[in-house]
Design a protein around this motif. Sequence first.
Motif, short mmCIF file in Angstrom:
data_model
loop_
_atom_site.label_atom_id
_atom_site.label_comp_id
_atom_site.label_asym_id
_atom_site.label_seq_id
_atom_site.Cartn_x
_atom_site.Cartn_y
_atom_site.Cartn_z
N GLY A 53 1.03 -0.75 -0.17
CA GLY A 53 0.01 -0.26 0.32
C GLY A 53 0.70 1.34 0.19
N ALA A 54 1.89 1.02 -0.13
CA ALA A 54 3.58 2.11 0.22
C ALA A 54 2.60 3.24 -1.55
N ARG A 55 3.55 3.80 -1.36
CA ARG A 55 3.83 4.72 -2.43
C ARG A 55 4.64 5.90 -2.83
N LEU A 56 5.14 5.56 -4.45
CA LEU A 56 5.97 6.39 -4.71
C LEU A 56 6.05 7.59 -4.25
N VAL A 57 7.12 7.88 -3.97
CA VAL A 57 6.92 10.12 -4.04
C VAL A 57 8.10 10.54 -4.18
N THR A 58 8.69 11.29 -5.03
CA THR A 58 9.41 12.50 -5.90
C THR A 58 9.32 13.47 -5.18
N VAL A 59 10.59 13.91 -3.85
CA VAL A 59 10.76 14.92 -3.53
C VAL A 59 12.24 15.44 -4.33
N GLY A 60 12.69 16.90 -5.05
CA GLY A 60 13.56 16.97 -5.35
C GLY A 60 13.93 16.35 -7.11
N THR A 61 15.21 15.18 -6.61
CA THR A 61 15.41 14.35 -7.33
C THR A 61 15.83 13.23 -6.72
N ALA A 62 15.15 12.64 -4.85
CA ALA A 62 14.61 11.84 -4.91
C ALA A 62 13.73 11.26 -4.39
N ARG A 63 13.94 9.59 -4.33
CA ARG A 63 12.05 9.03 -4.12
C ARG A 63 12.45 7.83 -3.50
N TYR A 64 11.23 8.28 -2.85
CA TYR A 64 11.37 7.29 -1.66
C TYR A 64 10.00 6.97 -1.79
N ALA A 65 10.05 5.69 -0.97
CA ALA A 65 8.49 4.63 -1.32
C ALA A 65 7.77 5.29 0.71
N VAL A 66 6.84 5.49 0.71
CA VAL A 66 6.23 5.58 2.02
C VAL A 66 5.25 5.43 2.31
N ASP A 67 4.95 4.62 2.97
CA ASP A 67 3.67 4.11 3.70
C ASP A 67 2.75 4.66 3.51
N ALA A 68 1.64 3.87 3.72
CA ALA A 68 0.22 5.07 3.70
C ALA A 68 -0.06 5.06 4.86
N ALA A 69 0.32 4.44 5.85
CA ALA A 69 -0.75 5.45 7.09
C ALA A 69 0.47 6.91 7.13
N THR A 70 1.70 6.95 6.31
CA THR A 70 2.23 8.15 6.57
C THR A 70 1.50 9.64 5.17
N LEU A 71 1.15 8.10 4.11
CA LEU A 71 0.58 9.51 3.27
C LEU A 71 -0.41 10.24 3.79
N ARG A 72 -1.18 9.14 4.76
CA ARG A 72 -2.80 9.96 5.83
C ARG A 72 -2.10 10.73 6.87
N GLN A 73 -1.17 11.23 6.54
CA GLN A 73 -1.00 12.08 7.58
C GLN A 73 -0.12 13.47 7.23
N LEU A 74 -0.36 13.18 5.68
CA LEU A 74 0.46 14.41 5.10
C LEU A 74 -0.97 15.62 4.69
N GLU A 75 -0.59 16.42 4.71
CA GLU A 75 -1.74 17.46 3.31
C GLU A 75 -1.30 18.09 2.66
N VAL A 76 -1.71 18.03 1.66
CA VAL A 76 -1.06 18.54 0.18
C VAL A 76 -2.67 19.07 -1.29
N ILE A 77 -1.53 19.86 -1.57
CA ILE A 77 -2.17 20.74 -2.44
C ILE A 77 -2.35 20.68 -4.31
N PRO A 78 -3.10 19.93 -5.04
CA PRO A 78 -2.59 19.98 -5.92
C PRO A 78 -2.24 21.04 -6.60
N VAL A 79 -1.62 20.98 -7.31
CA VAL A 79 -0.89 22.04 -8.50
C VAL A 79 -1.35 21.76 -10.00
N ALA A 80 -1.69 22.52 -10.88
CA ALA A 80 -1.70 22.70 -12.43
C ALA A 80 -0.18 22.76 -13.09
N ALA A 81 -0.73 21.75 -13.39
CA ALA A 81 0.80 20.80 -14.40
C ALA A 81 1.41 21.79 -15.67
#
Length: 81
Positions: A53-81
């Motif tokens: 249930g983890a997701r790959l998340v790219t921050v800058g040039t780094a990629r991490y596999a972040v578990d679902a429980a941690t992702l549920r704790q992060l608030e985000v705002i969609p950015v128009a591409a």
Amino acid sequence: MRADQAPVDALVELPECCLQHAINEQPALALRLRELGFRPGVRVQIGRKVAGGARLVTVGTARYAVDAATLRQLEVIPVAA
């Protein structure tokens, strides 16, 4: 929106309050996320799902596999591409 709800390949930005839930519930987790580059104002790409249930998340040039429980704790705002 929470990071676990973002569609695959979504570009999102972390608002000022992005780590507030993690800070309140798990301060050590919030510190580790900041060390990895998860800070207010940073743009992050939410990638595909991987094992457990983890997701790959790219921050800058780094990629991490972040578990679902941690992702549920992060608030985000969609950015128009």
